[in-house]
Design an enzyme around this catalytic site. Structure first.
Site, PDB file in Angstrom:
ATOM      1  N   GLY A 181       0.530  -1.215   0.089  1.00  0.00           N
ATOM      2  CA  GLY A 181      -0.101  -0.276   0.207  1.00  0.00           C
ATOM      3  C   GLY A 181       0.290   1.340   0.388  1.00  0.00           C
ATOM      4  O   GLY A 181       1.716   1.404   1.195  1.00  0.00           O
ATOM      5  N   ILE A 185       0.962   6.462   5.512  1.00  0.00           N
ATOM      6  CA  ILE A 185       1.225   5.292   6.327  1.00  0.00           C
ATOM      7  C   ILE A 185       2.185   4.570   5.334  1.00  0.00           C
ATOM      8  O   ILE A 185       3.586   5.014   6.095  1.00  0.00           O
ATOM      9  CB  ILE A 185       0.157   3.970   6.789  1.00  0.00           C
ATOM     10  N   GLU A 204       2.470  -1.444  -4.715  1.00  0.00           N
ATOM     11  CA  GLU A 204       0.684  -0.802  -4.735  1.00  0.00           C
ATOM     12  C   GLU A 204       0.196  -1.799  -6.108  1.00  0.00           C
ATOM     13  O   GLU A 204       0.590  -1.897  -7.040  1.00  0.00           O
ATOM     14  CB  GLU A 204       1.128   0.663  -4.206  1.00  0.00           C
ATOM     15  N   VAL A 238      -0.727  -9.100  -3.985  1.00  0.00           N
ATOM     16  CA  VAL A 238       0.235 -10.178  -3.066  1.00  0.00           C
ATOM     17  C   VAL A 238      -1.535 -10.887  -3.640  1.00  0.00           C
ATOM     18  O   VAL A 238      -2.532 -10.863  -2.618  1.00  0.00           O
ATOM     19  CB  VAL A 238      -0.152  -9.717  -1.738  1.00  0.00           C
ATOM     20  N   VAL A 270      -2.872  -0.786   3.328  1.00  0.00           N
ATOM     21  CA  VAL A 270      -3.942  -1.190   2.605  1.00  0.00           C
ATOM     22  C   VAL A 270      -5.296   0.028   3.079  1.00  0.00           C
ATOM     23  O   VAL A 270      -6.649  -0.370   2.149  1.00  0.00           O
ATOM     24  CB  VAL A 270      -4.189  -2.134   2.032  1.00  0.00           C
ATOM     25  N   HIS A 445      10.500  37.306   1.884  1.00  0.00           N
ATOM     26  CA  HIS A 445      11.449  36.950   1.526  1.00  0.00           C
ATOM     27  C   HIS A 445      13.282  36.972   2.664  1.00  0.00           C
ATOM     28  O   HIS A 445      12.733  37.717   2.965  1.00  0.00           O
ATOM     29  CB  HIS A 445      12.545  37.772   0.227  1.00  0.00           C
TER      30      HIS A 445
HETATM   31  P1  NAI Z   1      -4.269   5.310   2.041  1.00  0.00           P
HETATM   32  O1  NAI Z   1      -6.180   4.420   2.075  1.00  0.00           O
HETATM   33  O2  NAI Z   1      -3.930   6.037   2.679  1.00  0.00           O
HETATM   34  O3  NAI Z   1      -3.715   4.297   0.954  1.00  0.00           O
HETATM   35  C1  NAI Z   1      -3.841   2.512   1.312  1.00  0.00           C
HETATM   36  C2  NAI Z   1      -2.858   2.670   0.022  1.00  0.00           C
HETATM   37  O4  NAI Z   1      -3.177   1.350  -0.005  1.00  0.00           O
HETATM   38  C3  NAI Z   1      -3.665   2.694  -1.705  1.00  0.00           C
HETATM   39  O5  NAI Z   1      -2.788   3.362  -2.340  1.00  0.00           O
HETATM   40  C4  NAI Z   1      -4.000   0.999  -2.102  1.00  0.00           C
HETATM   41  O6  NAI Z   1      -5.221   1.700  -3.620  1.00  0.00           O
HETATM   42  C5  NAI Z   1      -3.017   0.411  -1.868  1.00  0.00           C
HETATM   43  N1  NAI Z   1      -4.101  -0.978  -1.536  1.00  0.00           N
HETATM   44  C6  NAI Z   1      -4.783  -1.004  -0.935  1.00  0.00           C
HETATM   45  N2  NAI Z   1      -5.528  -2.054  -1.306  1.00  0.00           N
HETATM   46  C7  NAI Z   1      -4.078  -2.970  -1.171  1.00  0.00           C
HETATM   47  C8  NAI Z   1      -3.669  -4.173  -1.751  1.00  0.00           C
HETATM   48  N3  NAI Z   1      -4.754  -5.336  -1.715  1.00  0.00           N
HETATM   49  N4  NAI Z   1      -2.644  -4.181  -2.635  1.00  0.00           N
HETATM   50  C9  NAI Z   1      -1.733  -3.782  -2.492  1.00  0.00           C
HETATM   51  N5  NAI Z   1      -2.172  -2.284  -2.667  1.00  0.00           N
HETATM   52  C10 NAI Z   1      -3.019  -1.781  -1.629  1.00  0.00           C
HETATM   53  O7  NAI Z   1      -4.114   3.905   3.844  1.00  0.00           O
HETATM   54  P2  NAI Z   1      -3.258   4.302   5.017  1.00  0.00           P
HETATM   55  O8  NAI Z   1      -1.793   4.617   4.309  1.00  0.00           O
HETATM   56  O9  NAI Z   1      -3.230   2.854   5.567  1.00  0.00           O
HETATM   57  O10 NAI Z   1      -3.834   5.246   5.408  1.00  0.00           O
HETATM   58  C11 NAI Z   1      -4.818   4.846   6.526  1.00  0.00           C
HETATM   59  C12 NAI Z   1      -5.682   5.839   6.402  1.00  0.00           C
HETATM   60  O11 NAI Z   1      -4.950   6.444   7.456  1.00  0.00           O
HETATM   61  C13 NAI Z   1      -5.618   7.273   5.257  1.00  0.00           C
HETATM   62  O12 NAI Z   1      -7.224   7.634   6.070  1.00  0.00           O
HETATM   63  C14 NAI Z   1      -5.049   8.167   5.648  1.00  0.00           C
HETATM   64  O13 NAI Z   1      -4.927   8.973   5.431  1.00  0.00           O
HETATM   65  C15 NAI Z   1      -4.677   8.219   7.123  1.00  0.00           C
HETATM   66  N6  NAI Z   1      -3.168   8.751   7.272  1.00  0.00           N
HETATM   67  C16 NAI Z   1      -2.758  10.178   7.500  1.00  0.00           C
HETATM   68  C17 NAI Z   1      -1.694  10.165   7.736  1.00  0.00           C
HETATM   69  C18 NAI Z   1      -1.309  11.594   7.753  1.00  0.00           C
HETATM   70  O14 NAI Z   1      -2.227  12.796   7.374  1.00  0.00           O
HETATM   71  N7  NAI Z   1      -0.352  12.471   6.887  1.00  0.00           N
HETATM   72  C19 NAI Z   1      -0.800   9.877   8.156  1.00  0.00           C
HETATM   73  C20 NAI Z   1      -0.910   8.353   8.248  1.00  0.00           C
HETATM   74  C21 NAI Z   1      -2.064   7.574   7.849  1.00  0.00           C
END
Ligand code: NAI
Length: 471
Positions: A181, A185, A204, A238, A270, A445
């Site tokens: 993913g 994260i 991804e 995967v 994911v 600046h």
């Molecule tokens: P996410 O939904 O942002 O990203 C998950 C990714 O995994 C996507 O690109 C998706 O296409 C991919 N994916 C899904 N199933 C898959 C599979 N079977 N095989 C390969 N790729 C796959 O989720 P994430 O990163 O787990 O974050 C969860 C939540 O936490 C999100 O809503 C995110 O915005 C939030 N978060 C925000 C942060 C920040 O604002 N800095 C930091 C960490 C999390």
């Protein structure tokens, strides 16, 4: 014995604790129920805060190893003390969760530690260490958040296959970490372990990293992270995994071709699912969208059950702590008759990679899809004086405005301190500013934020040029 409250908040994360404080300040007798002994929810305990602590520590390590000498600072032996970095991360979390507790206490919110269950719209039962406690509530606010999605072919074991919580606490640097993913994260924690010396491969299934980002920003981010040494397998799934005590072999479908990858750790990142299967929600009739599993709520954040409100990851919109906090406040104010003024379009999002990515509003792709006429201006940090002083010239600022009205529609940054500069962009968009207004706002600046001003100027100039009658 039943205790009576004006508001019972279930969940002590960003939505819950912020709401409880606001309610108490508005004169409501408030209780906040939290299962864990530490308040702050995922964000403070195993999310935003510990990940940023490790991102900052690992950035300093990389800075010392690779960039200090370009600033004329020479150090003989740069060594990693991972245990110390972890200790510091724990201390930051302990400090901030303690601050949340003191905040609630000083605002006279009753903290009830235990597992809550909704019995009716006005009745919450909590099973605590010392037995069941019954709370009567004028209003209930549900703020019980979300949890990581698991892949059936790759169950989390907490050792070799971990979720974000596990990847915040490795006791040694993995040799090879596979990240499933390429979301926030995956890229943030992947960056931490790459900086500490792990080989990192991000898998991804979609064709781009952080799929909901503006395409140009996503491509730039992938290019920069690849240059730093992160490897990417896009359009890759995967299929199955052989998990052994010390390593895992992932069997992959790489754009239709079979492949495999053997690593010593796997981080599954994911996405997350809302905890709507939680305590008594459907039993009392709270409507849940079967597709998204989010609670259906009106614009005041009231659920289908009168008097029961919901905020944060449970309701639609991005799963972000600041969105949850804003909703917690809005829900409480709605209970007292104040109409909320919330828009998902004005929720900024940040990815704390190096450089940082920050955006608000719409991407080019979204606008194209909607058939909205827009113009955009892009300014590279390579043309920014402060970026050269800091030695951080990779990245760009992008401003998108309406082709006719010039009103800002989206701002996307990839560059140093983007997480701070985005606040100005949110404010400009909230005030309905035009690209020209942003461009003519005097920026100090030399600052990184001048790149934003320049991008706005380019967007404005493009619009004017397009509006000129052709001779
Ligand atoms: P996410 O939904 O942002 O990203 C998950 C990714 O995994 C996507 O690109 C998706 O296409 C991919 N994916 C899904 N199933 C898959 C599979 N079977 N095989 C390969 N790729 C796959 O989720 P994430 O990163 O787990 O974050 C969860 C939540 O936490 C999100 O809503 C995110 O915005 C939030 N978060 C925000 C942060 C920040 O604002 N800095 C930091 C960490 C999390």
């Amino acid at each position: 014995m039943t205790q009576r409250y004006d508001l019972v908040v279930i969940g002590g994360g960003p939505a819950g604790y912020t709401a409880a404080v606001r309610a108490s300040r508005l004169g409501m007798k408030t209780a906040c129920i939290e299962r864990s002994s530490r308040l702050g929810g995922v964000c403070l305990n195993v999310g935003c805060i510990p990940s940023k602590a490790l991102l900052d520590s690992s950035e300093i390590y990389e800075l010392a190893r690779l960039r200090m000498k370009t600033h004329g600072v020479l150090a003989k032996e740069i060594q990693l003390d991972l245990a110390e970095a972890m200790k510091r991360k724990e201390a930051v979390v302990a400090e901030l969760t303690g601050q949340v507790r003191r905040l609630l206490e000083s605002n006279r919110v009753d903290i009830v530690q235990g597992d809550a269950r909704l019995i009716s719209a006005n009745h919450v039962e909590v099973s605590t260490e010392s037995g069941a406690v019954s709370l009567e509530a004028g209003f209930v606010l549900l703020a019980i958040g979300s949890r990581p999605i698991e892949l059936s072919q790759l169950p989390i074991d907490g050792k070799t296959v971990v979720d974000s919580t596990g990847a915040l606490s490795f006791d040694a640097v993995p040799k090879h970490l596979a990240v499933i993913g390429a979301g926030a994260i995956g890229l943030e924690l992947g960056s931490v372990w790459r900086r500490y010396g792990a080989e990192v491969t991000v898998i991804e299934m979609l064709p781009q990293v952080v799929p909901n980002l503006d395409g140009q920003i996503s491509r730039t981010l992938k290019r920069i992270l690849s240059k730093q040494g992160m490897q990417f397998l896009l359009k890759t799934k995967v299929l199955s995994a052989d998990v052994r005590p010390e390593e895992v072999t992932l069997h992959l479908d790489e754009e239709g071709r079979p492949g495999s990858l053997t690593v010593d750790k796997v981080l599954v990142a994911v996405g997350r699912i809302p905890n709507t299967d939680g305590p008594g929600l459907s039993e009392i009739g709270v409507q849940i969208d079967p597709k998204t599993r989010r609670i259906v709520a009106d614009s005041r954040l009231q659920t289908s059950v009168k008097g029961v409100f919901a905020a944060g990851d449970l309701v639609p919109g991005p799963m972000l702590a600041h969105k949850a906090m804003a909703e917690g406040i809005a829900a409480v104010e709605a209970m007292t008759g104040i109409e909320p003024d919330l828009s998902d379009d004005l929720i900024p999002s940040v990815i704390y990679t190096d450089p940082e990515v920050a955006s608000v509003g719409h991407s080019e792709e979204w606008l194209k899809n909607q058939g909205i006429a827009y113009i955009s201006g892009v300014f590279p940090y390579g043309g920014n004086g402060r970026a050269w002083c800091a030695g951080e010239t990779d990245g760009l600022a992008k401003v998108i405005a309406h082709a006719k009205t010039d009103r800002l529609l989206g701002i996307h940054l990839i560059g140093p301190r983007a997480s701070d500069i985005i606040a100005e962009c949110v404010m400009a968009m909230r005030m309905g500013a035009s690209a020209e207004e942003l461009a003519s706002t005097v920026h100090a600046h030399p600052t990184f934020s001048e790149a934003l001003m320049e991008a706005a100027g380019i967007a404005g100039a493009t619009r004017k040029a397009k509006a000129q009658p052709k001779s």
